[in-house]
Write an enzyme that holds these catalytic residues in place. Structure first.
Site, PDB file in Angstrom:
ATOM      1  N   HIS A   1       0.830  -1.211   0.000  1.00 34.73           N
ATOM      2  CA  HIS A   1       0.000   0.000   0.000  1.00 34.73           C
ATOM      3  C   HIS A   1       0.861   1.256   0.000  1.00 34.73           C
ATOM      4  O   HIS A   1       1.626   1.498   0.925  1.00 34.73           O
ATOM      5  CB  HIS A   1      -0.898   0.005   1.241  1.00 34.73           C
ATOM      6  CG  HIS A   1      -2.020   0.983   1.154  1.00 34.73           C
ATOM      7  ND1 HIS A   1      -3.240   0.675   0.604  1.00 34.73           N
ATOM      8  CD2 HIS A   1      -2.106   2.276   1.544  1.00 34.73           C
ATOM      9  CE1 HIS A   1      -4.040   1.727   0.669  1.00 34.73           C
ATOM     10  NE2 HIS A   1      -3.370   2.716   1.228  1.00 34.73           N
TER      11      HIS A   1
ATOM     12  N   ASP B   1       0.222   5.493  -1.070  1.00 38.82           N
ATOM     13  CA  ASP B   1      -0.781   6.488  -1.454  1.00 38.82           C
ATOM     14  C   ASP B   1      -0.231   7.615  -2.315  1.00 38.82           C
ATOM     15  O   ASP B   1      -0.807   8.715  -2.340  1.00 38.82           O
ATOM     16  CB  ASP B   1      -1.421   7.080  -0.198  1.00 38.82           C
ATOM     17  CG  ASP B   1      -2.556   6.228   0.337  1.00 38.82           C
ATOM     18  OD1 ASP B   1      -3.498   5.973  -0.427  1.00 38.82           O
ATOM     19  OD2 ASP B   1      -2.500   5.819   1.506  1.00 38.82           O
TER      20      ASP B   1
ATOM     21  N   GLU C   1      -9.080   1.425  -2.410  1.00 37.73           N
ATOM     22  CA  GLU C   1      -9.164   1.453  -0.949  1.00 37.73           C
ATOM     23  C   GLU C   1     -10.544   1.920  -0.507  1.00 37.73           C
ATOM     24  O   GLU C   1     -10.780   3.094  -0.275  1.00 37.73           O
ATOM     25  CB  GLU C   1      -8.069   2.363  -0.369  1.00 37.73           C
ATOM     26  CG  GLU C   1      -7.953   2.240   1.130  1.00 37.73           C
ATOM     27  CD  GLU C   1      -6.808   3.049   1.693  1.00 37.73           C
ATOM     28  OE1 GLU C   1      -6.462   2.820   2.873  1.00 37.73           O
ATOM     29  OE2 GLU C   1      -6.255   3.908   0.985  1.00 37.73           O
TER      30      GLU C   1
ATOM     31  N   HIS D   1     -13.198   1.850   3.863  1.00 38.73           N
ATOM     32  CA  HIS D   1     -12.141   2.710   4.383  1.00 38.73           C
ATOM     33  C   HIS D   1     -12.537   3.052   5.817  1.00 38.73           C
ATOM     34  O   HIS D   1     -12.896   2.173   6.592  1.00 38.73           O
ATOM     35  CB  HIS D   1     -11.918   3.931   3.489  1.00 38.73           C
ATOM     36  CG  HIS D   1     -10.695   4.710   3.865  1.00 38.73           C
ATOM     37  ND1 HIS D   1     -10.756   6.013   4.299  1.00 38.73           N
ATOM     38  CD2 HIS D   1      -9.390   4.356   3.920  1.00 38.73           C
ATOM     39  CE1 HIS D   1      -9.532   6.429   4.604  1.00 38.73           C
ATOM     40  NE2 HIS D   1      -8.677   5.443   4.379  1.00 38.73           N
TER      41      HIS D   1
ATOM     42  N   HIS E   1      -8.678  -1.906   7.384  1.00 36.79           N
ATOM     43  CA  HIS E   1      -9.729  -0.902   7.628  1.00 36.79           C
ATOM     44  C   HIS E   1     -11.072  -1.474   8.060  1.00 36.79           C
ATOM     45  O   HIS E   1     -11.925  -0.716   8.524  1.00 36.79           O
ATOM     46  CB  HIS E   1      -9.958   0.012   6.412  1.00 36.79           C
ATOM     47  CG  HIS E   1      -8.956   1.104   6.275  1.00 36.79           C
ATOM     48  ND1 HIS E   1      -8.967   2.227   7.077  1.00 36.79           N
ATOM     49  CD2 HIS E   1      -7.916   1.256   5.429  1.00 36.79           C
ATOM     50  CE1 HIS E   1      -7.969   3.017   6.727  1.00 36.79           C
ATOM     51  NE2 HIS E   1      -7.303   2.453   5.737  1.00 36.79           N
TER      52      HIS E   1
ATOM     53  N   HIS F   1      -2.348  -3.171   4.705  1.00 38.45           N
ATOM     54  CA  HIS F   1      -1.555  -2.330   5.615  1.00 38.45           C
ATOM     55  C   HIS F   1      -2.188  -2.328   7.004  1.00 38.45           C
ATOM     56  O   HIS F   1      -2.850  -1.392   7.398  1.00 38.45           O
ATOM     57  CB  HIS F   1      -1.387  -0.916   5.061  1.00 38.45           C
ATOM     58  CG  HIS F   1      -2.641  -0.146   4.746  1.00 38.45           C
ATOM     59  ND1 HIS F   1      -3.673  -0.647   3.994  1.00 38.45           N
ATOM     60  CD2 HIS F   1      -3.041   1.102   5.095  1.00 38.45           C
ATOM     61  CE1 HIS F   1      -4.635   0.247   3.875  1.00 38.45           C
ATOM     62  NE2 HIS F   1      -4.288   1.323   4.557  1.00 38.45           N
TER      63      HIS F   1
ATOM     64  N   ASP G   1       2.244   2.072   3.748  1.00 37.62           N
ATOM     65  CA  ASP G   1       1.313   3.215   3.741  1.00 37.62           C
ATOM     66  C   ASP G   1       2.035   4.539   3.572  1.00 37.62           C
ATOM     67  O   ASP G   1       1.605   5.567   4.093  1.00 37.62           O
ATOM     68  CB  ASP G   1       0.433   3.236   4.997  1.00 37.62           C
ATOM     69  CG  ASP G   1      -0.858   4.031   4.798  1.00 37.62           C
ATOM     70  OD1 ASP G   1      -1.160   4.419   3.645  1.00 37.62           O
ATOM     71  OD2 ASP G   1      -1.560   4.287   5.786  1.00 37.62           O
TER      72      ASP G   1
END
Length: 392
Positions: free
Chosen positions: A23, A25, A128, A155, A196, A217, A325
């Site tokens: 993961h 972003d 995500e 999420h 999540h 993650h 992350d």
């Protein structure tokens, strides 16, 4: 073996068995900072003033495959969420096209292996949050055709068919439609990502899924009691499922002392009109001012290693991985400041007696195997079942 020798061995190991990171972003950071103007954030060079991620640091960190998150915030809803997800997918495509000598699109486990052999970074995508499909299995299939290879079921917010770890539960886990989402993901070959989601959702998905799941993650709840982490009973289910739990580096999820501090820092952002996940320069300036008044508890590579030790003990060495992350968190551990830091984690694990064979599974083999197994399940299921047109 000295610390310098362990670090040298870590670099040597990663040259052969690079990191599959679950993961990153970067696409959302590019959206927030420059609205995808890649010339303003040319990751061919040093972008450490703005980002955790650029190609030189990916190379220095021994990254061989990256699941780029095509995340959109969970307060995006309906067609807005779908459109923003498509823009994120397009951004990943732009990155791959712009840097063909370093990045290559990967859709399968074989693609990942071919990228490794060619010395390029296999670039996969993960959506995500189930809000990105707007309750539509056709949209789910469209995202898969566009290259998305996992979807995180939620999420931060509970959605119409699945409970989130960080919101009020409404369903007790998955609804009937949520279970159908899992089955359809199995059928098309999209990994079910359980980061999540609420623990009830984790258990429901594992009960339904015919293919390996991933946690892209998330770390161990027994080590840091945060709802974003994985309870031991769920970790213990992974061997039978074949899934992989990829430990995250986010300090507020891995260091108990950082949890309360981060809640206060996030509230400070909101008090100044910022979203608590904002990592723009303006938001980070507020964070730095807050930190100057209230020093931040700092995680380290050893903190992450504590989680991995526990996850290996409960789930087994074949069922763990790494999901940093980066560019999705305001703060990172010391020594794991950005994507160049993975060798420091490997060196820490070497100091704890992890074997090279075990480290090769952690960094590369487990994640590749999970995707390969999901592909095999998809071939079997698609031969006996057509697309689902279920609705809520």
């Amino acid at each position: 073996m000295s610390a310098a020798q362990r670090l040298a061995e870590a670099h040597e190991l990663l040259a052969e068995h690079p990191v599959v990171d679950g993961h990153n972003d970067l696409p959302w950071a590019l959206r927030q900072q420059v609205r995808y103007d890649l010339a303003q954030r040319d990751i061919a060079g040093d972008q450490s003033a703005h980002l955790h991620t650029d190609i030189p640091r990916l190379r220095a960190g021994g990254v061989g495959a990256q699941f780029w998150s095509v995340y959109v915030r969970s307060d995006y809803a309906g067609d807005e969420a779908v459109s923003a997800t498509l823009e994120q997918i397009d951004a990943v495509g732009q990155l791959i096209d712009r840097y063909p000598g370093d990045l290559v699109r990967a859709l399968t486990a074989d693609d990942m292996e071919q990228a490794r052999a060619a010395g390029r970074i296999a670039s996969l995508m993960g959506a995500e949050g189930g809000h990105s499909i707007n309750n539509s299995l056709a949209t789910l299939r469209a995202l898969h055709r566009l290259g998305v290879r996992y979807m995180t079921l939620t999420h931060n917010d509970t959605i119409d068919w699945a409970d989130s770890a960080t919101d009020e539960p409404r369903h007790g886990g998955l609804t009937d439609f949520g279970r159908e989402v899992v089955r359809e993901m199995n059928r098309v070959g999209m990994l079910v990502d359980l980061s999540h989601v609420a623990a009830t959702t984790m258990r429901d998905a594992l009960a339904v899924s015919a293919a390996p799941v991933v946690f892209s993650h998330s770390s161990a709840r027994a080590v840091c009691d945060h709802p974003r982490n994985i309870p031991d009973d769920v970790l213990a289910l992974l061997p039978a499922n074949g899934g992989v739990a990829m430990a995250t580096f986010v300090p507020k999820f891995i260091l108990p002392a950082a949890v309360e501090w981060t809640l206060a820092a996030d509230e400070n952002l909101r008090a100044h009109g910022f979203h608590h996940l904002d990592t723009t320069p303006e938001a980070m300036a507020l964070h730095r001012a807050f930190e100057a008044e209230r020093p931040r508890p700092v995680a380290t590579a050893a903190t992450v290693a504590d989680h991995l030790d526990h996850m290996r003990e409960v789930a087994g060495i074949d069922h763990i991985g790494i999901g940093g992350d980066y560019d999705g968190t305001a703060f990172t551990p010391a020594g794991l400041d950005d994507v160049a830091g993975y060798p420091n984690l490997v060196a820490e694990l070497l100091a704890r007696g992890w074997s090279r064979a075990d480290l090769a599974k952690l960094t590369w083999s487990n994640a590749v195997r999970a995707l390969r197994d999901a592909e095999a399940v998809a071939r079997e299921l698609s031969a006996t079942r057509g697309p689902s047109n279920a609705v809520i």
